[in-house]
Structure formats: C-alpha cells, structure tokens
Design a protein around this motif. Sequence first.
Motif, short mmCIF file in Angstrom:
data_model
loop_
_atom_site.label_atom_id
_atom_site.label_comp_id
_atom_site.label_asym_id
_atom_site.label_seq_id
_atom_site.Cartn_x
_atom_site.Cartn_y
_atom_site.Cartn_z
N VAL A 59 0.84 -1.21 0.00
CA VAL A 59 0.00 0.00 0.00
C VAL A 59 0.87 1.26 0.00
O VAL A 59 0.64 2.19 -0.78
CB VAL A 59 -0.97 0.00 1.21
CG1 VAL A 59 -1.73 1.32 1.29
CG2 VAL A 59 -1.96 -1.14 1.09
N SER A 60 1.90 1.28 0.86
CA SER A 60 2.73 2.50 0.92
C SER A 60 3.52 2.69 -0.38
O SER A 60 3.76 3.82 -0.81
CB SER A 60 3.65 2.49 2.14
OG SER A 60 4.53 1.42 2.08
N GLY A 116 2.25 7.45 -6.41
CA GLY A 116 1.23 8.43 -6.75
C GLY A 116 -0.17 7.86 -6.88
O GLY A 116 -1.08 8.54 -7.38
N PHE A 117 -0.37 6.62 -6.45
CA PHE A 117 -1.71 6.03 -6.53
C PHE A 117 -2.56 6.49 -5.35
O PHE A 117 -2.05 6.78 -4.28
CB PHE A 117 -1.63 4.50 -6.48
CG PHE A 117 -1.20 3.87 -7.76
CD1 PHE A 117 -2.13 3.38 -8.67
CD2 PHE A 117 0.15 3.75 -8.08
CE1 PHE A 117 -1.73 2.80 -9.86
CE2 PHE A 117 0.57 3.16 -9.27
CZ PHE A 117 -0.37 2.69 -10.16
N VAL A 118 -3.84 6.50 -5.59
CA VAL A 118 -4.80 6.69 -4.51
C VAL A 118 -5.41 5.32 -4.25
O VAL A 118 -5.81 4.62 -5.19
CB VAL A 118 -5.90 7.71 -4.91
CG1 VAL A 118 -7.04 7.68 -3.92
CG2 VAL A 118 -5.32 9.10 -4.99
N ILE A 119 -5.45 4.92 -2.99
CA ILE A 119 -5.97 3.59 -2.67
C ILE A 119 -7.49 3.69 -2.61
O ILE A 119 -8.04 4.45 -1.82
CB ILE A 119 -5.42 3.07 -1.31
CG1 ILE A 119 -3.89 3.30 -1.22
CG2 ILE A 119 -5.79 1.61 -1.08
CD1 ILE A 119 -3.06 2.61 -2.27
N ARG A 120 -8.15 2.95 -3.47
CA ARG A 120 -9.62 3.01 -3.53
C ARG A 120 -10.25 2.03 -2.55
O ARG A 120 -11.32 2.26 -2.03
CB ARG A 120 -10.11 2.69 -4.95
CG ARG A 120 -9.66 3.67 -6.02
CD ARG A 120 -10.35 5.00 -5.86
NE ARG A 120 -10.04 5.92 -6.93
CZ ARG A 120 -10.89 6.24 -7.91
NH1 ARG A 120 -12.09 5.71 -7.95
NH2 ARG A 120 -10.53 7.11 -8.83
N VAL A 130 8.63 -2.36 -3.84
CA VAL A 130 8.08 -3.04 -2.65
C VAL A 130 9.23 -3.65 -1.84
O VAL A 130 9.28 -3.53 -0.61
CB VAL A 130 7.07 -4.14 -3.05
CG1 VAL A 130 6.64 -4.96 -1.83
CG2 VAL A 130 5.84 -3.52 -3.70
N SER A 131 10.19 -4.27 -2.53
CA SER A 131 11.34 -4.88 -1.85
C SER A 131 12.13 -3.82 -1.09
O SER A 131 12.57 -4.05 0.04
CB SER A 131 12.26 -5.56 -2.88
OG SER A 131 11.56 -6.56 -3.55
#
Lengths: 154, 171
Positions: A60-61, A67-71, A137-138
């Motif tokens: 998520v982070s 730059g994503f918004v978590i829906r 992510v890693s």
Amino acid sequence: MTMKLTLMDSGWVLVAVLLGGCVAQPSVSLEMEDSAVQVRSYQSRTYEGVAVTTVMHAVVSTLQDLGFVIRMGDARLGLVSASRFEKGRLGAAHGELLVTATVREISPEHVEVRVNARLGMQPVEDPEPYRDFFAAVSQALFLEHGAVPAKAGG
Amino acid sequence: MTISRMHVIGVALLLGGCSGAPLDLSLDEQVAERRAVQTRSFAGRDRIEVIIAASGALRDLGFIVEEIDDELGLVSAVTERNISEPGNQLLQFGLLLLTGQLMAMPEREELWVSMLISESPQRDVYITCERKIWNDDGLLVVESSGRVEQAEFYQRLFDSMSTALFVEDEL
C-alpha cells in the motif's frame, strides 16, 4: 390503410434479416492463453520471513509512493485496489491506471504478492512496470523491516 | 519533391505517439521529499483513535468516506465540488465576441484521498491525493488533473486531523 408486401419487398426483408445476422455479436471470452501463465509469473513475487500484514502495508505505501490513490483495501482478504491518472505523453491517450494487488500467505514462511494493472481498457502485459513495482516493494520492506525478497513467480 | 527536416521530425513524433508512452512504475528521485510533505506522525495515539480522527477530518472538509479498513489502517474518501467562477460566463461571452469561438471553462473538481495509518508507535499517517477537473463542456482537463503535490493541501488535512483529535480528547 393496409400495406401489401410485394415479392420484391419480401426479398429485401429477407436480405436485411440475413445481413443483420452477419453482424458480429461481442462474445464473452474466458479462455486462458498460454501466455497468461507467463504473464502471471512476472505479476507475482514471493517474500520470505516477513508477516503478511507487513507485506500488505509495504504494498500500500509503495502504491502511494508511486502516486496512486488507494480506492479499496481489505487486510483480511489481502486485497488492495488503487488508481492513478496517467497523462498521455507524446500523443498517447490519457487514462486511468488501475491496479489490483493480492497478498496471501502461501506457507508459514512465505507471502505471495500478485499485481494486475490495466490502463484504460488495456491490461498491462509488459514485464518492466511489474519488475519496477516489485523492486519498490522490496526496497520498502528492506528499509522499514529489513526483509529480503525471495523470488519471482508464485 | 523535397521533404523538410521538420516534416520528418513531425511524422516521427506522431508515429512515436501512436505506440504509446511506456508505463513507468519505478520510484523517482522526489519520492522521499514528497513522502515527508505527505506524512505526519501522531505518536502515542491509539491507531483506532487516529483512524476515527482521519475520517472525521475528511468529513469536516466535505469528503465522503468510501472505505475504511482498521486492520490495514486505511481510509479512502472522495469529494466533488463546483469550481466555476462567477465571472466565467462574462469572460466566455467576451472571448466569444473577440474570437468567435466559445471557450470552455473549468466547472467541476473531483478529489480522491487515501490515508494509510501505520501500526508502528510513531503512528505515521501517509496521505495521497489525486485531482480531476472537468470543463463546462464535459471534457476532462488533462493538464490540470493528476497527483496533488501542494504542501498546503496536506498541511490543512493534518491540521484538521489534529483538531479532530483535540476535540475527541475534550469530550
């Protein structure tokens, strides 16, 4: 007023019906191509020695870093959906980049992440963005938790 | 017949555009800087308390909370507002007289916000926001849409959260 159909009229009606039948109807395709297995392998990564919630948080982070918004996010199901508006460059069309990630424990020591991306109507099948995403992510897991990623694929 | 260099460059650019720009999911150099602006610590606070304060702050600012997951520490919300200025119609009329063309003006804004509240004792709250703007002709204003990077926007959200936590303490 009554209308009589001549033989010629009936002929035209028949032609119209036959041609109407020729119009291709969109079919629902659920066939899995051979390449789907390959696509799935670069859409997946397995992480070792790290808790599923830690991986979920890192996913998520990382999406937020990009730059994503978590829906939508559900820790119990291990599911995250996010979106990012992509501005078209060099004449490319703009659109919504949609990402779905699933995080699941496949053994007491291993957590698998699978990510699918779609730009507008088009699934993203290029391996490069997925490689970049998993590298990020890693990095997040290493910086925040000292975890080491395992391998590509499930 | 000779083809100028400009024509060749123009055609190359158009063809390049047809293939689409490559999708980039790598971290850029500004990520740490952005993260600093978009993160604030609410150390010592209970996680649920912070989640409730986050949703309260968003609602105070006119957002509708669409998603909350307390286990993940996620709050997602959206708001939509009319951004047309009172003088826009007059300006449109003036431009129509001058140019003979009706110019579209910004009319509607949509903001999506997601907040991630950490499990760690620092209780970091990391916010991302995306904005989309539509003109009065219904078309998306691509150049004004995308990631919100203004520090003041995030500052205001965090201040609103601090106020929400303060109010909760007083109750």
